[in-house]
Design a protein around this motif. Structure first.
Motif, PDB file in Angstrom:
ATOM      1  N   ASP A 164       1.706   7.010  -1.891  1.00  0.00           N
ATOM      2  CA  ASP A 164       1.364   5.900  -2.781  1.00  0.00           C
ATOM      3  C   ASP A 164       0.236   5.023  -2.243  1.00  0.00           C
ATOM      4  O   ASP A 164      -0.111   4.029  -2.877  1.00  0.00           O
ATOM      5  CB  ASP A 164       2.603   5.031  -3.026  1.00  0.00           C
ATOM      6  CG  ASP A 164       3.024   4.261  -1.770  1.00  0.00           C
ATOM      7  OD1 ASP A 164       3.178   4.915  -0.715  1.00  0.00           O
ATOM      8  OD2 ASP A 164       3.199   3.038  -1.838  1.00  0.00           O
ATOM      9  N   ARG A 165      -0.326   5.393  -1.093  1.00  0.00           N
ATOM     10  CA  ARG A 165      -1.385   4.574  -0.502  1.00  0.00           C
ATOM     11  C   ARG A 165      -2.691   5.368  -0.401  1.00  0.00           C
ATOM     12  O   ARG A 165      -2.721   6.473   0.149  1.00  0.00           O
ATOM     13  CB  ARG A 165      -0.997   4.102   0.900  1.00  0.00           C
ATOM     14  CG  ARG A 165       0.028   2.980   0.900  1.00  0.00           C
ATOM     15  CD  ARG A 165       0.253   2.502   2.329  1.00  0.00           C
ATOM     16  NE  ARG A 165       1.183   1.413   2.395  1.00  0.00           N
ATOM     17  CZ  ARG A 165       0.871   0.122   2.271  1.00  0.00           C
ATOM     18  NH1 ARG A 165      -0.382  -0.218   2.066  1.00  0.00           N
ATOM     19  NH2 ARG A 165       1.795  -0.809   2.344  1.00  0.00           N
ATOM     20  N   VAL A 177       2.283   1.247  -3.898  1.00  0.00           N
ATOM     21  CA  VAL A 177       1.262   0.216  -3.701  1.00  0.00           C
ATOM     22  C   VAL A 177       0.068   0.381  -4.640  1.00  0.00           C
ATOM     23  O   VAL A 177      -0.373  -0.566  -5.281  1.00  0.00           O
ATOM     24  CB  VAL A 177       0.789   0.213  -2.233  1.00  0.00           C
ATOM     25  CG1 VAL A 177      -0.398  -0.713  -2.051  1.00  0.00           C
ATOM     26  CG2 VAL A 177       1.927  -0.193  -1.307  1.00  0.00           C
ATOM     27  N   ALA A 178      -0.498   1.583  -4.708  1.00  0.00           N
ATOM     28  CA  ALA A 178      -1.759   1.787  -5.419  1.00  0.00           C
ATOM     29  C   ALA A 178      -1.549   1.957  -6.923  1.00  0.00           C
ATOM     30  O   ALA A 178      -0.526   2.476  -7.382  1.00  0.00           O
ATOM     31  CB  ALA A 178      -2.496   2.998  -4.858  1.00  0.00           C
ATOM     32  N   ASP A 201      -0.721   0.372   8.200  1.00  0.00           N
ATOM     33  CA  ASP A 201      -0.335  -0.220   6.922  1.00  0.00           C
ATOM     34  C   ASP A 201      -0.304  -1.741   6.995  1.00  0.00           C
ATOM     35  O   ASP A 201       0.371  -2.322   7.846  1.00  0.00           O
ATOM     36  CB  ASP A 201       1.049   0.273   6.500  1.00  0.00           C
ATOM     37  CG  ASP A 201       1.150   1.787   6.482  1.00  0.00           C
ATOM     38  OD1 ASP A 201       1.359   2.340   5.402  1.00  0.00           O
ATOM     39  OD2 ASP A 201       1.029   2.418   7.563  1.00  0.00           O
ATOM     40  N   THR A 236      -4.180   5.531   3.463  1.00  0.00           N
ATOM     41  CA  THR A 236      -3.420   6.286   4.467  1.00  0.00           C
ATOM     42  C   THR A 236      -3.094   7.685   3.945  1.00  0.00           C
ATOM     43  O   THR A 236      -3.645   8.672   4.421  1.00  0.00           O
ATOM     44  CB  THR A 236      -2.131   5.538   4.861  1.00  0.00           C
ATOM     45  OG1 THR A 236      -1.355   5.246   3.693  1.00  0.00           O
ATOM     46  CG2 THR A 236      -2.459   4.259   5.595  1.00  0.00           C
ATOM     47  N   GLN A 246       6.396  -6.580  -1.531  1.00  0.00           N
ATOM     48  CA  GLN A 246       5.898  -6.031  -0.275  1.00  0.00           C
ATOM     49  C   GLN A 246       6.070  -7.054   0.842  1.00  0.00           C
ATOM     50  O   GLN A 246       6.166  -8.250   0.597  1.00  0.00           O
ATOM     51  CB  GLN A 246       4.418  -5.660  -0.400  1.00  0.00           C
ATOM     52  CG  GLN A 246       4.115  -4.634  -1.482  1.00  0.00           C
ATOM     53  CD  GLN A 246       2.648  -4.272  -1.519  1.00  0.00           C
ATOM     54  OE1 GLN A 246       2.064  -3.894  -0.505  1.00  0.00           O
ATOM     55  NE2 GLN A 246       2.029  -4.381  -2.689  1.00  0.00           N
TER      56      GLN A 246
END
Length: 256
Positions: free
Chosen positions: A207-208, A230-231, A148, A211, A157
């Motif tokens: 949320d990524r 995040v996305a 990450d 990953t 972040q």
């Protein structure tokens, strides 16, 4: 029966703030007989602390139901280390403790250890970068806890392990040897084995894209992107890692 593998930061909570509907969603899944496990790439806290945090948020959680990258690193090294081999660690106390509890021989000598574990370290310095660089060019195997680039908080972040990996790879001109956290199939296998189910019977919720979603897709699970971390939906549409489902938040899970 289905298995639900939940990322934590950005999926169940942001910092110390639980995402609306998380507790009710997980309670509903459990009550209808589905299995739940939490899988985090974050190595700067113990599984015990995650268990306590979730429980205080209204999501009763046993330590055994939390898997993180520190645990996965420790289990991997248990299988791979040969007698006499040593491990040098760049990371915070929780990953040191996890490795110690699994009997991993940690050395304070950074001169060509057999393995270097590179993890999130909020006291990362140029000297530490140079130590892992010298080990890498001398032949040590470099294993990262997670890739990450950042970790989401409730107010933005902050840089994560991926930034250290990028610096090292820029210096050496080559990729590190292994990442054991998401999206690796090592992490996927750990979660699915814990649930006791087949990959195709499991949802990976996170949320990524690079990953959570990539790992779910690679392992043959139903990947679910939540838009609380995040996305964004726009990022998902443009990404090579396409989630099977895109939902506003965790509370929509029960409707899938």
């Amino acid at each position: 029966m289905r298995g639900y593998i939940f990322d934590l930061d950005g999926t169940v909570y942001l910092g110390d703030k639980m995402i609306e509907g998380a507790a009710e969603t997980i309670r509903t899944l459990r009550e209808r007989g589905d299995k739940v496990v939490f899988l985090s790439n974050k190595p700067i806290a113990t599984r015990q602390s995650y268990s306590e945090k979730l429980t205080k948020m209204g999501i009763p959680t046993r330590v055994e139901d939390v898997l993180n990258s520190s645990l996965i690193v420790a289990r991997y090294l248990q299988k791979k280390l040969q007698p006499g081999e040593k491990v040098y660690v760049i990371g915070e106390q929780p990953i040191h403790d996890e490795l110690h509890e699994h009997g991993i021989p940690i050395t304070g000598d950074s001169v060509r250890p057999d393995y270097v574990v590179l993890s999130w370290d909020r006291q990362f310095t140029y000297d530490k970068l140079n130590l892992v660089y010298q080990a890498a060019v001398s032949g040590s195997k470099i294993i990262a806890s997670n890739p990450d680039a950042t970790c989401p908080l409730d107010n933005g972040q902050i840089p994560d392990t991926g930034t250290f990996i990028a610096a090292l790879e820029a210096a050496t001109g080559r990729s590190i040897d292994l990442v054991v956290g998401k999206p690796s199939l090592i992490a996927a296998e750990a979660a699915v084995e814990h649930l006791g189910l087949k990959y195709e019977d499991c949802f990976m919720i996170g949320d990524r894209l690079e990953t959570d979603i990539k790992m779910g897709n690679d392992a043959g699970m139903a990947s679910v992107l939540v838009l609380t971390g995040v996305a964004t939906a726009e990022m998902a549409a443009a990404s090579e890692f396409k989630p099977r489902h895109v939902i506003p938040s965790i509370k929509e899970i029960v409707r899938l």
